[in-house]
Design an enzyme around this catalytic site. Sequence first.
Site, PDB file in Angstrom:
ATOM      1  N   ASP A 156     -15.822  -3.307  -0.927  1.00 15.20           N
ATOM      2  CA  ASP A 156     -15.205  -3.051   0.327  1.00 15.20           C
ATOM      3  C   ASP A 156     -16.712  -2.786   1.255  1.00 15.20           C
ATOM      4  O   ASP A 156     -17.473  -2.037   0.945  1.00 15.20           O
ATOM      5  CB  ASP A 156     -14.305  -1.704   0.286  1.00 15.20           C
ATOM      6  CG  ASP A 156     -13.392  -1.863  -0.637  1.00 15.20           C
ATOM      7  OD1 ASP A 156     -12.891  -3.095  -0.516  1.00 15.20           O
ATOM      8  OD2 ASP A 156     -12.905  -0.877  -1.294  1.00 15.20           O
ATOM      9  N   ASP A 204       1.018  -1.268  -0.076  1.00 15.98           N
ATOM     10  CA  ASP A 204      -0.023  -0.101  -0.049  1.00 15.98           C
ATOM     11  C   ASP A 204       0.825   1.232  -0.073  1.00 15.98           C
ATOM     12  O   ASP A 204       1.810   1.386   1.045  1.00 15.98           O
ATOM     13  CB  ASP A 204      -0.704  -0.001   1.452  1.00 15.98           C
ATOM     14  CG  ASP A 204      -1.869  -0.964   1.000  1.00 15.98           C
ATOM     15  OD1 ASP A 204      -1.892  -1.796   0.349  1.00 15.98           O
ATOM     16  OD2 ASP A 204      -2.868  -1.075   2.162  1.00 15.98           O
TER      17      ASP A 204
END
Length: 242
Positions: A131, A10
């Site tokens: 998500d 990330d």
Amino acid sequence: MPFHIYPAIDLKGGKVVRLAEGDMDRATIYGDDPAAQATAFTRAGATHLHVVDLDGAFAGGSVNGAAVEAIVRTFPGKVQVGGGIRTRASIDRWITLGVDRVVIGTAALEDPDLVREAAGALPGRIIVAVDARDGMVATRGWADISTVSVADMAKRFADAGVAALLFTDVGRDGLLKGCNVEATVALARETDIPVIASGGVADIRDIEALVAASGAGIEGVITGRALYDGRLDLGEALRLAA
């Protein structure tokens, strides 16, 4: 169906970080050389990587593009990329640069025709990110919670030709609470689209549970903090998946 382990890189401000519950103010920095991190995962045996441009997810466009490109050049396996990819031009750009699969989240909810068009033109290359917070789809870097349920989101793309659904339990992400295997399996049983698990992987027991449930349609798992903190050995996870 092969079961893949996706180590996560990330990116925030060009650095390798992990967030807690997607909160940009709760970032732990693990390194300042994303390509070197990709190389470390290669040496450990990884054949797949999951890369997220966190800044891009909030900005709505590529912010850490140079770092992503460096990872793609360095990593000999398959790289999937997400974060702020909301136009056909941005999808095509990543595919042209050598990205294997592109992850679309916010745009999948707000512009489903984009997903359908891209999935039709690029078979096997488009992943829809589902998500979820409390069963509802979260968008824009998980800052906004929609009124669309996870199951309904999956149904919207049942016939679109997407390669996979990436399911993340936002409330567990980066917290090492354990992956929400039950919710992941439930989603996999709702759809014929393969599901990738994400969020909260704590140790090898999560990998064991997901591999055991892979017959339900789970094609792999993304793991980040557990690897960086040394709670999960990548080599052991890869052997178990194999």
